[in-house]
Design a protein around this motif. Structure first.
Motif, mmCIF file in Angstrom:
data_model
loop_
_atom_site.group_PDB
_atom_site.id
_atom_site.type_symbol
_atom_site.label_atom_id
_atom_site.label_comp_id
_atom_site.label_asym_id
_atom_site.label_seq_id
_atom_site.Cartn_x
_atom_site.Cartn_y
_atom_site.Cartn_z
ATOM 1 N N HIS A 502 0.812 -1.216 0.000
ATOM 2 C CA HIS A 502 0.000 0.000 0.000
ATOM 3 C C HIS A 502 0.848 1.269 0.000
ATOM 4 N N GLY A 503 2.160 1.150 -0.161
ATOM 5 C CA GLY A 503 3.004 2.334 -0.203
ATOM 6 C C GLY A 503 3.115 3.021 1.147
ATOM 7 N N MET A 504 3.803 4.153 1.169
ATOM 8 C CA MET A 504 3.998 4.894 2.408
ATOM 9 C C MET A 504 2.716 5.624 2.793
ATOM 10 N N LYS A 505 2.260 5.404 4.015
ATOM 11 C CA LYS A 505 1.025 6.009 4.500
ATOM 12 C C LYS A 505 1.261 7.079 5.558
ATOM 13 N N THR A 506 2.454 7.127 6.118
ATOM 14 C CA THR A 506 2.719 8.109 7.185
ATOM 15 C C THR A 506 3.825 9.067 6.734
ATOM 16 N N PHE A 507 5.042 8.776 7.117
ATOM 17 C CA PHE A 507 6.200 9.574 6.742
ATOM 18 C C PHE A 507 7.433 8.703 6.930
ATOM 19 N N GLU A 508 8.554 9.201 6.481
ATOM 20 C CA GLU A 508 9.808 8.489 6.688
ATOM 21 C C GLU A 508 10.901 9.515 6.954
ATOM 22 N N VAL A 509 11.834 9.149 7.838
ATOM 23 C CA VAL A 509 12.956 10.041 8.134
ATOM 24 C C VAL A 509 14.264 9.341 7.770
ATOM 25 N N ARG A 510 15.225 10.159 7.347
ATOM 26 C CA ARG A 510 16.573 9.656 7.059
ATOM 27 C C ARG A 510 17.540 10.303 8.036
ATOM 28 N N PHE A 511 18.475 9.531 8.574
ATOM 29 C CA PHE A 511 19.434 10.062 9.543
ATOM 30 C C PHE A 511 20.784 9.415 9.297
ATOM 31 N N ASN A 512 21.861 10.102 9.695
ATOM 32 C CA ASN A 512 23.188 9.517 9.510
ATOM 33 C C ASN A 512 23.646 8.809 10.779
ATOM 34 N N ARG A 513 24.781 8.154 10.695
ATOM 35 C CA ARG A 513 25.190 7.289 11.805
ATOM 36 C C ARG A 513 25.679 8.068 13.018
ATOM 37 N N ALA A 514 26.036 9.346 12.838
ATOM 38 C CA ALA A 514 26.503 10.140 13.971
ATOM 39 C C ALA A 514 25.328 10.794 14.683
ATOM 40 N N THR A 515 24.294 10.010 14.961
ATOM 41 C CA THR A 515 23.099 10.520 15.626
ATOM 42 C C THR A 515 22.615 9.520 16.663
ATOM 43 N N ARG A 516 21.863 10.026 17.622
ATOM 44 C CA ARG A 516 21.255 9.171 18.624
ATOM 45 C C ARG A 516 20.241 8.225 17.992
ATOM 46 N N LEU A 517 19.559 8.678 16.942
ATOM 47 C CA LEU A 517 18.583 7.833 16.251
ATOM 48 C C LEU A 517 19.249 6.578 15.699
ATOM 49 N N TYR A 518 20.434 6.735 15.134
ATOM 50 C CA TYR A 518 21.148 5.579 14.578
ATOM 51 C C TYR A 518 21.566 4.622 15.686
ATOM 52 N N GLU A 519 22.125 5.179 16.763
ATOM 53 C CA GLU A 519 22.561 4.332 17.875
ATOM 54 C C GLU A 519 21.383 3.561 18.472
ATOM 55 N N ASP A 520 20.251 4.249 18.666
ATOM 56 C CA ASP A 520 19.076 3.588 19.230
ATOM 57 C C ASP A 520 18.525 2.527 18.274
ATOM 58 N N SER A 521 18.514 2.840 16.977
ATOM 59 C CA SER A 521 18.013 1.877 15.988
ATOM 60 C C SER A 521 18.896 0.647 15.924
#
Length: 566
Positions: A502-521
């Motif tokens: 059904h494709g993307m229905k919400t949103f998507e974010v891109r982040f690099n590895r020098a971020t807390r998001l990457y470490e948490d993921s």
């Protein structure tokens, strides 16, 4: 001329020179206010040249945001001036282009340089070599090495064509030496291999051009320092690629000396000084031997000190801060860090940005040379040929020995109780029929079965390079992780039927590895990977998973009945 523009220029120049008591209290917010006023003012096109000058001074003051706003305004007025009697010459267009390049606005810089080149043909012939050399540099920074080399050749031809007409004074000699340095700098870059091996002839010519320029302009000239920095860095890269530790040591010694010069010239907290110290710390960390520093703790501490200083001085979101954090993450990703990583998002995609999002993911996959991690409800976009998404890139990377670790949903996990809630809300799901409903659903037949079959086919071809696991936990989002960064797309629905195709229905974010998001993921993936089971294990224990789902459905049904009877 506009009074705000005159005041902003005078204040910026005073700040740069360190004079005038009022100027000492000014900060970037002052110039942000000026920029806002200038953007709303009806400035005449002839203001363009003065705006470009102001943007240049603001950049020297490290007021990057204000400088960018002002140069954009200057560019707009430069374009408007072309229609009237106050059209600016090649020099102003060239200066604007250099500023745009400094702000990484490379497409606009290239366009401005082409305009400047056309104007130089009409009169200012002495500017042609410099503009052509700048076009070479901008194309190189844009990743277009082939055109960069061509522009460098054109710049050299234009320089040689000047012959005896080049000014013989010191300024003329410095300009000629600067252009030749830029030409040879570009050639050194375009002839180096991706692994870092340098072409001896091109590097030698670059070094000779750098020495000639330094003899004329001085060792502390910004171009001299930048060239020396790049030469040292190239020596280190070449040494690493060709196994020459002595050359690498000499390169690090040169970097240390350059760092002292840069700090003395611009100050220890200038981005250029911090950049040299960060690169030196990276080089020291890469050169750390097991015998001298088994854990790499001393070298890592040095890198973390400079990363902490950079973030404190420039801000955690400054490009140099992010580059230093990124270097730390690249070199020793498994060592604990005392650094506070930012929660930074590089890009935000909405449903209408699907094509742009897919292109970014494909590029991230193409750049990966080691390991890709994926968590997805179904995984069809990556494993199924009919999905027409990422399977061709996946196959290409597998053929180049990139490993893939993939986690998808076990179809009998707790999410199964929501089957048909979105697409078939009138159908009654009970503990007795839930297994059959899931087994007959499009999700199970077209996604789960098809994906696992596709995985087994790939496993037969590529062996352990690809591994699929099934998690008994709900997967709330698709997460794609490479060694460079990640993508995260949350799901808005609980119905497994509605999560696929059904494709993307919400949103998507891109982040690099020098971020807390990457470490948490990364940490989240590791946990899921440990809890998930292989496909063989799933099949051996499938009836147990089904029984647990029936039991959960019975429990929920009984709870609802009790709640309704009250």
């Amino acid at each position: 001329m506009n009074a705000d523009l005159d005041s902003a220029v005078a204040l910026a120049e005073d700040l740069l020179l360190g004079v005038a008591q009022g100027a000492k209290r000014a900060d970037e917010s002052t110039f942000e206010d000026y920029a806002t006023n200038l953007e709303s003012a009806d400035l005449p096109p002839r203001s363009a040249e003065r705006l470009v000058h102001l943007a240049k001074v603001l950049l020297a003051l490290r007021f990057e945001a204000s400088s960018l706003r002002v140069v954009w305004l200057g560019l707009r007025l430069l374009q408007l001036a072309e229609a009237g009697p106050h059209a600016c010459g090649a020099g102003v267009w060239s200066d604007a282009a250099v500023l745009l390049a400094e702000h990484e606005q490379l497409d606009q810089a290239r366009s401005a340089l082409v305009t400047g080149l056309s104007k130089a043909r009409e009169g200012a012939q002495s500017l042609r070599p410099r503009i052509l050399a700048n076009l070479a540099a901008v194309n190189l920074r844009s990743g277009n090495a082939r055109d960069a080399g061509r522009w460098a050749d054109s710049a050299e031809e234009a320089l040689d064509a000047m012959g005896g007409s080049w000014p013989a004074d010191r300024d003329g000699k410095e300009e000629e030496a600067a252009v030749r340095l830029m030409i040879n700098w570009v050639r050194a870059a375009v002839t180096a291999t991706p692994a870092g091996v340098q072409d001896l002839g091109a590097t030698t010519s670059f070094a000779q051009a750098a020495r000639t320029f330094s003899e004329i302009a001085g060792d502390h000239h910004s171009l001299s320092l930048n060239a020396a920095f790049d030469l040292a860095l190239r020596a280190i890269k070449n040494a690493a690629a060709t196994g020459q530790p002595e050359q690498a040591a000499r390169g690090r010694e040169a970097l240390e000396i350059i760092g002292l010069h840069v700090s003395a010239t611009y100050g220890t907290e200038d981005p250029r000084a911090l950049a040299v110290r960060a690169v030196l710390a990276n080089a020291e960390l890469e050169a750390t031997s097991a015998s001298s520093d088994p854990s790499g703790s001393s070298a890592l501490a040095a890198l973390e000190r400079i990363a902490g200083t950079t973030s404190a001085v420039l801000g955690v979101d400054h490009p140099q801060s992010l580059a230093t954090l990124d270097s730390r993450a690249r070199l020793l990703p498994d060592l604990p860090s005392s650094l506070e990583l930012p929660y930074r998002i590089d890009h935000f995609y909405l449903p209408q940005d699907g094509e742009e999002r897919n292109a970014a993911k494909k590029e991230a996959l193409r750049r990966e040379g080691s390991l890709v991690r994926l968590i997805a409800h179904g995984g069809a976009s990556y494993l199924l040929e009919d999905a027409n998404r990422f399977r061709p890139i996946l196959l290409e990377r597998l053929a180049r020995h990139v490993h893939f670790e993939i986690i998808i949903s076990n179809p009998w996990n707790s999410l199964g109780v929501f089957i048909n809630k979105d697409l078939h809300p009138d159908g009654e799901v009970t503990a007795e029929n839930i297994i059959d409903i899931i087994r007959n659903s499009r999700y199970y037949v077209d996604t789960f079965v098809a994906v696992t079959e596709a995985y087994e086919e790939l496993r037969r071809t590529y062996g352990e390079a690809i591994e699929l696991r099934l998690t008994p936990m709900d997967i709330p989002a698709t997460t794609l992780l490479t060694s460079e960064g990640g993508f995260y797309e949350p799901y808005v629905t609980t119905d497994p039927e509605y999560r696929t195709s059904h494709g993307m229905k919400t949103f998507e974010v891109r982040f690099n590895r020098a971020t807390r998001l990457y470490e948490d993921s990364l940490a989240g993936f590791a946990t899921q990977w440990e809890l998930a089971s292989s496909l063989d294990h799933f099949r051996r224990n499938e009836k147990q998973y089904q029984s647990r789902l029936r039991l959960l459905m019975t429990t929920l049904t009984n709870a609802n009945k009790k709640s309704g009877s009250r």
